[in-house]
Design a protein around this motif. Structure first.
Motif, short mmCIF file in Angstrom:
data_model
loop_
_atom_site.label_atom_id
_atom_site.label_comp_id
_atom_site.label_asym_id
_atom_site.label_seq_id
_atom_site.Cartn_x
_atom_site.Cartn_y
_atom_site.Cartn_z
N HIS A 1 0.83 -1.21 0.00
CA HIS A 1 0.00 0.00 0.00
C HIS A 1 0.86 1.25 0.00
O HIS A 1 0.60 2.20 -0.76
N VAL A 2 1.91 1.27 0.82
CA VAL A 2 2.77 2.45 0.91
C VAL A 2 3.53 2.66 -0.41
O VAL A 2 3.65 3.78 -0.89
N VAL A 3 4.04 1.57 -1.01
CA VAL A 3 4.76 1.68 -2.28
C VAL A 3 3.85 2.30 -3.35
O VAL A 3 4.25 3.21 -4.08
N ALA A 4 2.61 1.81 -3.43
CA ALA A 4 1.67 2.33 -4.43
C ALA A 4 1.29 3.78 -4.13
O ALA A 4 1.20 4.61 -5.04
N ARG A 5 1.06 4.07 -2.85
CA ARG A 5 0.67 5.43 -2.46
C ARG A 5 1.78 6.42 -2.79
O ARG A 5 1.53 7.52 -3.30
N LEU A 6 3.01 6.05 -2.51
CA LEU A 6 4.13 6.94 -2.79
C LEU A 6 4.35 7.12 -4.29
O LEU A 6 4.67 8.21 -4.76
N ALA A 7 4.19 6.05 -5.06
CA ALA A 7 4.35 6.16 -6.52
C ALA A 7 3.34 7.16 -7.08
O ALA A 7 3.67 7.97 -7.96
N ALA A 8 2.11 7.12 -6.57
CA ALA A 8 1.10 8.08 -7.02
C ALA A 8 1.45 9.50 -6.60
O ALA A 8 1.04 10.47 -7.25
N ASP A 9 2.24 9.62 -5.52
CA ASP A 9 2.62 10.94 -5.01
C ASP A 9 3.98 11.39 -5.52
O ASP A 9 4.51 12.41 -5.07
N GLY A 10 4.58 10.62 -6.43
CA GLY A 10 5.82 11.06 -7.04
C GLY A 10 7.09 10.61 -6.36
O GLY A 10 8.13 11.22 -6.54
N VAL A 11 7.03 9.53 -5.59
CA VAL A 11 8.22 9.00 -4.91
C VAL A 11 8.29 7.50 -5.17
O VAL A 11 7.34 6.77 -4.89
N LEU A 12 9.43 7.02 -5.68
CA LEU A 12 9.59 5.61 -5.99
C LEU A 12 10.45 4.94 -4.93
O LEU A 12 11.58 5.36 -4.68
N VAL A 13 9.90 3.91 -4.29
CA VAL A 13 10.63 3.10 -3.32
C VAL A 13 10.38 1.64 -3.67
O VAL A 13 9.59 1.32 -4.55
N THR A 14 11.04 0.72 -2.96
CA THR A 14 10.93 -0.71 -3.25
C THR A 14 10.40 -1.44 -2.02
O THR A 14 10.76 -1.11 -0.89
N SER A 15 9.56 -2.43 -2.26
CA SER A 15 9.07 -3.27 -1.16
C SER A 15 10.13 -4.28 -0.76
O SER A 15 10.79 -4.88 -1.62
#
Length: 483
Positions: free
Chosen positions: A425-439
């Motif tokens: 959920h956090v990975v997807a939420r951040l991607a929508a907000d312009g931040v890319l991270v990895t699970s």
């Protein structure tokens, strides 16, 4: 430019260094200093203001780390391009505004769209690379006479000698140039060793891999013929040797990241390193040590590489300059132990496949090592990464239910979360907000098992964008924890 660049107030209680940083930052954000403008040398500005030169050097270093200045060895310090032109009323806060990530279906982003802040791990910064020395090394390599013989299978003798000298200083590893094999990075090194293992074993080797661990290396092993990779649990320090001993029959090799376990960040104590080498000798197995980012140690002194402790010819050191300089270079190395069977097998594989690193790249890297460019770059980058690491701690430490770890060395951090669903959920939420991270689940060697959380790199974005991205990470993690 009318008037002095900076003034300092010696009557107040604000430190001079803080005044220098804030004054320069304010000049850039207001537009008084524009992209490409050269700044005075540290010596001349210190003399003009009547302050210690070290204060000016520290101010320039901090602003370079924040992304406001470009510092190049042998060239004037200049104002760096900002993500957006500053307005006259721009605040002095270095945090960038939220950015929108490009939608999955978009092919070409319009002018109104901003590029996402990429916090996925494995991306070093090249901001401190000495551009003049870099260009000079490649020009010299291009001017050199083209050899008329076949490129050496193990790499050019000069480069192998420089790598051996680099390892002596950087990792305390005493080796001969004859022990060094030049590779096209870590993946090529792992593939080469997998092929060599098939020869040594006379069949299909079994290779232990850390769980969680480096997924690309795991896939390379499987594609190259180590058809059975055996997951081995790790604890807070790194691989569990008792778990390795419990595997029957023993694997023919084990791939480990003892200096900075990838991705959890543990550091294998010396006693456990010796225990691991004892297992290798007793099992006649190889320990493949991926020393991927040991140059960047932030807490405590670096521990000795397994290769420097090995006395029985069972430890292979795998290194790369991808994290040190840039992944675009695709250049690394192996250090082979005194193991005749392994050396013969590696030579047989290289005789068929030859060294994949172009000669011009080998010549350029030789020059960068020989003239001290790599050593100076590591020192400068280490200071920048330590500063960015502090930003990560300030932004993300102390979140109840989301422990922060993995920060003792390297270029990434781990944020623990209570479930894989929360992490997704956090990975997807951040991607929508312009931040890319990895699970963290992407590193699991057993599907659906292992710890949950986020893995984020902090080396590549300038501080001006990193700070804003970390604020969004904290917000997204908090939302996930609340429900």
């Amino acid at each position: 430019m009318d008037g002095p660049l900076l003034t300092v107030d010696r009557t107040g209680d604000r430190p001079l260094g803080v005044q220098l940083v804030e004054g320069l930052r304010r000049g850039i954000l207001s537009g008084r200093l524009r992209t490409g403008d050269p700044l005075p040398s540290t010596r001349s500005l210190a003399a003009e203001l009547g302050v210690a030169r070290s204060s000016v050097v520290a101010a320039y270093d901090q602003l370079a780390g924040e992304g406001y200045l470009e510092v190049r060895q042998g060239a004037p310090t200049r104002v760096a391009p900002l993500a957006a032109p500053p307005s006259a009323s721009a605040p002095a806060d270095p945090a960038a505004p939220p950015l929108r990530a490009r939608a999955a279906g978009d092919r070409d982003g319009g002018d109104a769209e901003a590029v996402a802040v990429d916090l996925r791990p494995g991306r070093p910064s090249t901001a401190r690379l000495d551009e003049r020395a870099w260009r000079a090394a490649w020009r010299a390599a291009a001017r050199a006479a083209v050899p008329d013989d076949t490129p050496p299978d193990f790499g050019s003798p000069r480069l192998r000698a420089e790598i051996a000298e680099h390892l002596r200083h950087a990792r305390g590893v005493t080796c001969s140039p004859d022990d060094v094999v030049v590779t096209a990075g870590t993946s090529d090194a792992v593939a080469l060793l997998a092929s060599a293992l098939r020869i040594v074993v006379g069949g299909t080797p079994r290779v232990g891999v850390e769980h969680p661990g480096y997924p690309s290396a795991r896939r390379v092993l499987e594609r190259r013929g180590a058809l059975e990779t055996v997951p081995v649990a790790v604890d807070r320090d790194g691989i569990e040797v008792d778990a390795l001993r419990a595997i029957c029959p023993a694997p023919h090799a084990v791939l480990v990241t003892p200096s900075h376990q990838y991705p959890l960040g543990g550091r294998l104590p010396v006693a456990t390193r010796l225990d691991l080498l004892e297992w290798a000798e007793a099992s006649d197995a190889l320990v493949l040590e991926d020393d991927y980012d040991s140059e960047f140690r932030h807490v405590g002194p670096p521990l000795p590489a397994l290769a420097s402790l090995d006395r029985s010819g069972h430890a292979v050191l795998i290194g790369s300059f991808s994290k040190v300089l840039t992944p675009w270079l695709r250049l690394g190395y192996l250090v082979l132990p005194a193991n005749p069977a392994l050396r013969a097998a590696v030579a047989a594989v290289r005789d068929d496949e030859t060294c994949p690193v172009p000669g011009i790249a080998q010549a350029a890297m030789t020059e960068l090592l020989a003239n001290g460019t790599v050593r100076r770059h590591i020192a400068a980058a280490r200071r920048d990464y330590a500063h960015r690491r502090r930003l990560v701690i300030e932004a993300l430490d102390g979140i109840d239910g989301a422990p922060l770890s993995g920060l003792d060395g390297g270029l990434h951090a781990v944020v623990g979360l209570p479930s894989h669903a929360a992490a997704a959920h956090v990975v997807a939420r951040l991607a929508a907000d312009g931040v890319l991270v990895t699970s963290l689940s992407e590193y699991s060697a057993i599907a659906g098992e292992g710890p949950s959380g986020l893995v984020l790199g902090y080396a590549s974005p300038p501080d001006s964008r990193l700070a804003g991205a970390l604020t969004r990470v904290r917000k997204a993690v908090g939302e996930a924890l609340r429900g």
